[in-house]
Design an enzyme around this catalytic site. Structure first.
Site, PDB file in Angstrom:
ATOM      1  N   SER B  18       0.835  -1.203   0.000  1.00 32.16           N
ATOM      2  CA  SER B  18       0.000   0.000   0.000  1.00 32.16           C
ATOM      3  C   SER B  18       0.868   1.250   0.000  1.00 32.16           C
ATOM      4  O   SER B  18       0.384   2.342   0.257  1.00 32.16           O
ATOM      5  CB  SER B  18      -0.919  -0.005   1.223  1.00 32.16           C
ATOM      6  OG  SER B  18      -0.141  -0.069   2.400  1.00 32.16           O
ATOM      7  N   ASN B 105      -3.139  -1.543  12.434  1.00 29.33           N
ATOM      8  CA  ASN B 105      -4.539  -1.128  12.279  1.00 29.33           C
ATOM      9  C   ASN B 105      -4.844   0.188  12.983  1.00 29.33           C
ATOM     10  O   ASN B 105      -5.497   1.067  12.425  1.00 29.33           O
ATOM     11  CB  ASN B 105      -5.470  -2.227  12.794  1.00 29.33           C
ATOM     12  CG  ASN B 105      -5.353  -3.511  11.983  1.00 29.33           C
ATOM     13  OD1 ASN B 105      -4.601  -3.550  11.008  1.00 29.33           O
ATOM     14  ND2 ASN B 105      -6.069  -4.548  12.375  1.00 29.33           N
ATOM     15  N   THR B 150     -31.992  35.279 -13.178  1.00 27.03           N
ATOM     16  CA  THR B 150     -32.585  33.984 -12.822  1.00 27.03           C
ATOM     17  C   THR B 150     -32.839  33.290 -14.142  1.00 27.03           C
ATOM     18  O   THR B 150     -33.172  33.943 -15.128  1.00 27.03           O
ATOM     19  CB  THR B 150     -33.902  34.114 -12.024  1.00 27.03           C
ATOM     20  OG1 THR B 150     -34.870  34.773 -12.826  1.00 27.03           O
ATOM     21  CG2 THR B 150     -33.700  34.901 -10.731  1.00 27.03           C
ATOM     22  N   HIS B 151     -32.649  31.993 -14.175  1.00 27.06           N
ATOM     23  CA  HIS B 151     -32.772  31.222 -15.428  1.00 27.06           C
ATOM     24  C   HIS B 151     -31.831  31.785 -16.507  1.00 27.06           C
ATOM     25  O   HIS B 151     -32.114  31.643 -17.695  1.00 27.06           O
ATOM     26  CB  HIS B 151     -34.208  31.263 -15.972  1.00 27.06           C
ATOM     27  CG  HIS B 151     -35.253  30.856 -14.978  1.00 27.06           C
ATOM     28  ND1 HIS B 151     -35.738  29.569 -14.891  1.00 27.06           N
ATOM     29  CD2 HIS B 151     -35.901  31.555 -14.015  1.00 27.06           C
ATOM     30  CE1 HIS B 151     -36.658  29.503 -13.941  1.00 27.06           C
ATOM     31  NE2 HIS B 151     -36.776  30.695 -13.387  1.00 27.06           N
ATOM     32  N   SER B 272      -3.885  31.042 -28.317  1.00 29.95           N
ATOM     33  CA  SER B 272      -3.993  30.035 -29.360  1.00 29.95           C
ATOM     34  C   SER B 272      -3.135  30.471 -30.528  1.00 29.95           C
ATOM     35  O   SER B 272      -3.165  31.628 -30.923  1.00 29.95           O
ATOM     36  CB  SER B 272      -5.455  29.922 -29.807  1.00 29.95           C
ATOM     37  OG  SER B 272      -5.529  29.291 -31.066  1.00 29.95           O
ATOM     38  N   LYS B 278      -7.585  35.139 -29.356  1.00 30.00           N
ATOM     39  CA  LYS B 278      -8.219  34.482 -28.213  1.00 30.00           C
ATOM     40  C   LYS B 278      -7.486  34.677 -26.899  1.00 30.00           C
ATOM     41  O   LYS B 278      -6.271  34.787 -26.841  1.00 30.00           O
ATOM     42  CB  LYS B 278      -8.345  32.983 -28.495  1.00 30.00           C
ATOM     43  CG  LYS B 278      -9.405  32.698 -29.554  1.00 30.00           C
ATOM     44  CD  LYS B 278      -9.846  31.273 -29.458  1.00 30.00           C
ATOM     45  CE  LYS B 278     -10.613  31.051 -28.167  1.00 30.00           C
ATOM     46  NZ  LYS B 278     -10.939  29.641 -27.981  1.00 30.00           N
ATOM     47  N   ASN B 280      -8.062  32.639 -23.460  1.00 27.84           N
ATOM     48  CA  ASN B 280      -8.862  31.551 -22.899  1.00 27.84           C
ATOM     49  C   ASN B 280      -8.803  31.509 -21.377  1.00 27.84           C
ATOM     50  O   ASN B 280      -7.710  31.605 -20.803  1.00 27.84           O
ATOM     51  CB  ASN B 280      -8.374  30.218 -23.452  1.00 27.84           C
ATOM     52  CG  ASN B 280      -8.588  30.108 -24.941  1.00 27.84           C
ATOM     53  OD1 ASN B 280      -9.570  30.625 -25.467  1.00 27.84           O
ATOM     54  ND2 ASN B 280      -7.660  29.461 -25.629  1.00 27.84           N
ATOM     55  N   GLU B 285     -11.921  27.599 -16.074  1.00 25.26           N
ATOM     56  CA  GLU B 285     -12.484  26.317 -16.518  1.00 25.26           C
ATOM     57  C   GLU B 285     -12.049  25.179 -15.586  1.00 25.26           C
ATOM     58  O   GLU B 285     -12.838  24.291 -15.272  1.00 25.26           O
ATOM     59  CB  GLU B 285     -12.026  26.016 -17.952  1.00 25.26           C
ATOM     60  CG  GLU B 285     -12.627  26.935 -19.001  1.00 25.26           C
ATOM     61  CD  GLU B 285     -11.990  26.716 -20.357  1.00 25.26           C
ATOM     62  OE1 GLU B 285     -10.864  27.237 -20.581  1.00 25.26           O
ATOM     63  OE2 GLU B 285     -12.586  26.026 -21.189  1.00 25.26           O
ATOM     64  N   TYR B 312     -11.122  -4.222  11.013  1.00 24.12           N
ATOM     65  CA  TYR B 312     -10.273  -3.775   9.925  1.00 24.12           C
ATOM     66  C   TYR B 312     -10.357  -4.710   8.717  1.00 24.12           C
ATOM     67  O   TYR B 312     -10.379  -5.930   8.860  1.00 24.12           O
ATOM     68  CB  TYR B 312      -8.806  -3.700  10.387  1.00 24.12           C
ATOM     69  CG  TYR B 312      -7.914  -3.206   9.277  1.00 24.12           C
ATOM     70  CD1 TYR B 312      -7.836  -1.852   8.991  1.00 24.12           C
ATOM     71  CD2 TYR B 312      -7.201  -4.095   8.477  1.00 24.12           C
ATOM     72  CE1 TYR B 312      -7.047  -1.397   7.932  1.00 24.12           C
ATOM     73  CE2 TYR B 312      -6.414  -3.647   7.424  1.00 24.12           C
ATOM     74  CZ  TYR B 312      -6.352  -2.295   7.163  1.00 24.12           C
ATOM     75  OH  TYR B 312      -5.592  -1.851   6.114  1.00 24.12           O
TER      76      TYR B 312
END
Lengths: 330, 330, 330, 330
Positions: B18, B105, B150-151, B272, B278, B280, B285, B312
């Site tokens: 592990s 443990n 709203t919306h 770009s 552009k 970005n 994002e 465990y």
């Protein structure tokens, strides 16, 4: 109601109706309206005669809803408009006052907060009862030896009482999670209007006090944009359900003939016509099986809120489903 | 180490290690070992010469790990055994004492609790800084008019400052969520042993005090069985990430030429080669894009715990990944 | 029915009833029973008089269910036993034959497979209609210029028709996903009995042909243990819903006054009493909002199946909910 | 590269770099570039001298990457620009041609499709080997009696071979799921450019043939906007992982002393220093424990795509993580 001249397409109306989601909020909606109307009268926004007519109308509507004879209409868009329409039918023009200084945006947020708070409180009560039951069982079996397992291999002997108390402590923590969720839902959104507040000299604290909210949501845009208090409730519910699933899984294991650590009572087992010797632990299996659904409700609401611009969006209607499905299916 | 006579298959060893998961816990593991060794010496379980050798060995190992020159071995199963092996190489037979009155443990549960607590504390600090930044921006733009939506339809005019403060309040609540998560992780598992406690007269409160835990996990089976404190941290992180995703999404929207509400600084934009006009909003994002991953970590840990019998199980190793991936990818 | 002497506790019976989940399977259950009975008569396991009585009883029950006047009983554990009980009330002792050579384990797996197949087929039909609509819109707007975006920044000009066809192709792939899911659900579980087959010389292929299954599930334990065909359906549904959410999100964006790329018809918009200028794109918002729920159903069923020992477990009842909630809420 | 005059903030550059996500795509990126360059030369877009210089440069870079001595630079934004920069350092100005008629948007979509296809193919190979192993074990135990369980209660006797074959059939279906996912990933995005195609007379089918794609993505906006083929792969992987979790859970159960149906070989067990009698089924526990993570990756990618406007967005970078974490952690 708006500049829209053409009437709504029946398909749109059917899609757009949120009654399936918010019908369950009727108790909260009526309690909220009572508090709102009383406050408006107190502040002189509504005459006392109108207040009385509104309160009487709300009583009548409450009676109809509780007796399952409320006349829903195909044009009812949600529980708020349904109740307002009906109160107006009963109370006359006073009914129109019900929407004064209130928008459906802050109204539904308030209903959902009340609903969430009540569900959290109920969860705490049920957990207390479960903890008492576990404690009683643990005391009865305080010195019953049990193999303690790691990796499902017998590791060290423990007492059954000790094992049961492990669950007692999990549920104690879950209870404090629900208490935290309840506090997170104890801020009143009402007064935020559609998103920018209302043009009346209202008394939000009076409404909060009557409805048992501890604080106000300070920012009006915040008040109508989010449902993080529902996320809080669902987080607590998901953790509790996961703990319950472990208890259920152990009961299934223990009632196998290989483990044989417990025998289910006939009254809590199902049988089989083909295999008459069987005693199936259906209830324990269902206890195990419900957790993924609650976790999924939590994840779904996160998904709905993901990247959603402020303030209110119709998507928030989906906040209701998780709680409801939890309620009905659980 | 056990009755197993045949040596482990290399494939099994590789699967079973592990280290990929728990290597990041080395700071917590060393701090824990120091507290443990001091307590053992205090209680007379370990001689003071051995204590000093162990503490010196732990110092040396810490140095190696922090300088990324710790000699990991193919046979190291996890960070605990790797450190113990190395301390023994350095400190001689005293090294064997490191495992006295302790099992992996309860040891790993303690490391993970410490790690979770520290991450929650760090999240609170970062949120405070973010809230201060939002407050400063809100004050600068206290009277800048902005359409309120709203919306995603223009609804009522608001101020940009007011809009930014909606986020301030979301993050304030998230900060209290992390504070709650931190408290939930402030109970010391150490002392639970493999699952049934330890056969030494230890002083758990002394260890708790040194490591900054407020309480003890009372029940030893509970202490090694669960990771609900990690669920608590991930719940807070998921809600916070969802709030951040909304902020990111609004910044993307606002920096579109159609909205044009903000212009990103060159230093925080990507361009770009094909489309030189552009600018970005990659950072915004990504702010939007990270939330589903955190929510998924939360859901995954619920899945791992679902129906898992006490105490465990190796499955719990998977508790570590969410926190780690969060840490690295975030 | 079994060795259980004590009658079931009413709380247990309420918890254990899966009617809420499987009631929607009644059409499939009746169709399956008809095919089963005909096959049993063909093989001589059931007399032709009994067959006729059973088929008449099934007709009567179908009538009751389709007219919503089926007399459900508090003791009905699921839709299968409810129908069998009622057929026996109507057809007399022949009704008992309905369960011959069949267990509820293979019966419910068969119902769910039929239901899944039908839903997948329906999804394909709806997608074909949606693709046709997109194609028609794309042709109408084949040369309408539109800014093409990357990072929500204007990048290169495209045609609206070209943009709409991007969705056409997404849904074409989704349609093939549902076709694949349909094939995965086209293997007949019936004949597996409880888990080890049945003690009658049945003709599984005859039943398969009548019910439209293409193949048999070969292994009886496999047949009653899993629901991976439901996972397949939900995977297709989740991907399709995510594609629909992108379309919905773009419609919301495009109908903002800032973008102004489209204007919603009045008949498909909602308004606002406070803000009469508004035209809210509720339907598009809901299109966006539904995806997380479908994804959550998929994740929940994975959670239910996680680590579940073979063969049938009561947990599998939870397979039904996703499909149902999808059906009702969608 | 663009109109941005100010240089990027180091924090932004660190956040914005996707190297952690896409570094693993280097093999695909080089293979793609080779096919792209050959096609460009074939069409006369690139001179054959430049083609040869580019191919030699790509060989050198491949060597460096495979020997882990590729000189990454702090300014490398992603694997594509890193390789292009390095090829230019090696091959001189011809290196600039590498980006001709290609955008990083269609380039990364193509890399990810190739990667997905290869992973799906590998999964099919591994499943075939697993099925062969199950078949061999089933034949060896064709007549070994085993209790068949429902509800974890002994129901009817079966043969161990029959039980093992239930898994054989699950994995056979999973294999066909991966085959379907592979086909879904067998459409070439390259040629879509940033989103609107490229201004060169390229030969997409030639590239497709060299890279083993069966078809082209027809619509250029579609080609760079989505990652539904990754969803397809993750859906197959999630279902397969859930099946594996059931096998793992049964092995854990069977190796308990209560069931005692199998004994793990020493070489595939871990022991305990405190409890020398123990033989822990860690590998089986891990088999059980991995499924929730795979399901979570699937849900996370759905979340990333939810409501995302077309065409390319930086959020899509998150498509890579699930596959990578799956690869490394699995």
């Amino acid at each position: 109601m708006s500049r829209l001249h053409e009437s709504q397409d029946p398909d749109f109306r059917r899609l757009n109706s949120s009654l399936e989601f918010d019908r369950r909020l009727w108790r909260q909606d009526i309690a909220q309206s009572r508090a709102h109307v009383r406050m408006l009268a107190q502040r002189g926004v509504v005459q006392s005669a109108d207040r009385d007519a509104l309160l009487a109308g709300l009583d009548a509507v409450e009676q109809e809803l509780s007796e399952d004879r409320f006349p829903f209409d195909a044009e009812d868009e949600d529980i708020h408009t349904a109740i307002e329409r009906r109160v107006t039918e009963i109370a006359g023009t006073a009914g129109k006052r019900l929407h004064t200084a209130r928008s459906r945006n802050d109204q539904v947020a308030t209903d959902v907060a009340m609903y969430t708070r009540e569900r959290a409180r109920q969860a705490r009560r049920l957990l207390s009862a479960l903890m008492a039951a576990l404690l009683a069982r643990a005391e009865e079996h305080a010195d019953w030896p049990l193999p303690g397992y790691t990796h499902l291999q017998r590791a060290q002997p423990v007492y059954l009482g000790h094992h049961l108390l492990a669950y007692f402590w999990m549920f104690a923590r879950d209870r404090s999670r629900f208490a935290f969720a309840e506090r997170q839902a104890s801020r009143l959104p009402l007064g935020a209007g559609a998103l920018a507040g209302v043009n009346f000299d209202t008394d939000r604290m009076a409404v909060a006090r009557e409805l048992g909210f501890e604080e106000l949501v300070v920012n009006s845009i915040d008040a109508v944009s989010g449902r993080d208090f529902v996320l809080g409730y669902l987080s607590a519910a998901a953790t509790c359900a996961t703990h319950l699933s472990r208890l259920g899984a152990e009961l299934v294991l223990w009632s196998s003939s290989e483990f044989g650590f417990c025998e289910l009572p006939d009254a809590w087992s199902s049988g089989s016509s083909i295999m008459p010797q069987k005693k199936n632990p259906d209830a324990a299996e269902l206890l195990r099986a419900k957790a993924p659904r609650i976790v999924a409700h939590l994840a779904a609401l996160h998904g709905v809120l993901h990247g959603l611009p402020l303030a209110y969006n119709k998507d928030l209607q989906e906040d209701a489903l998780p709680a409801r499905a939890h309620e009905r299916g659980g």
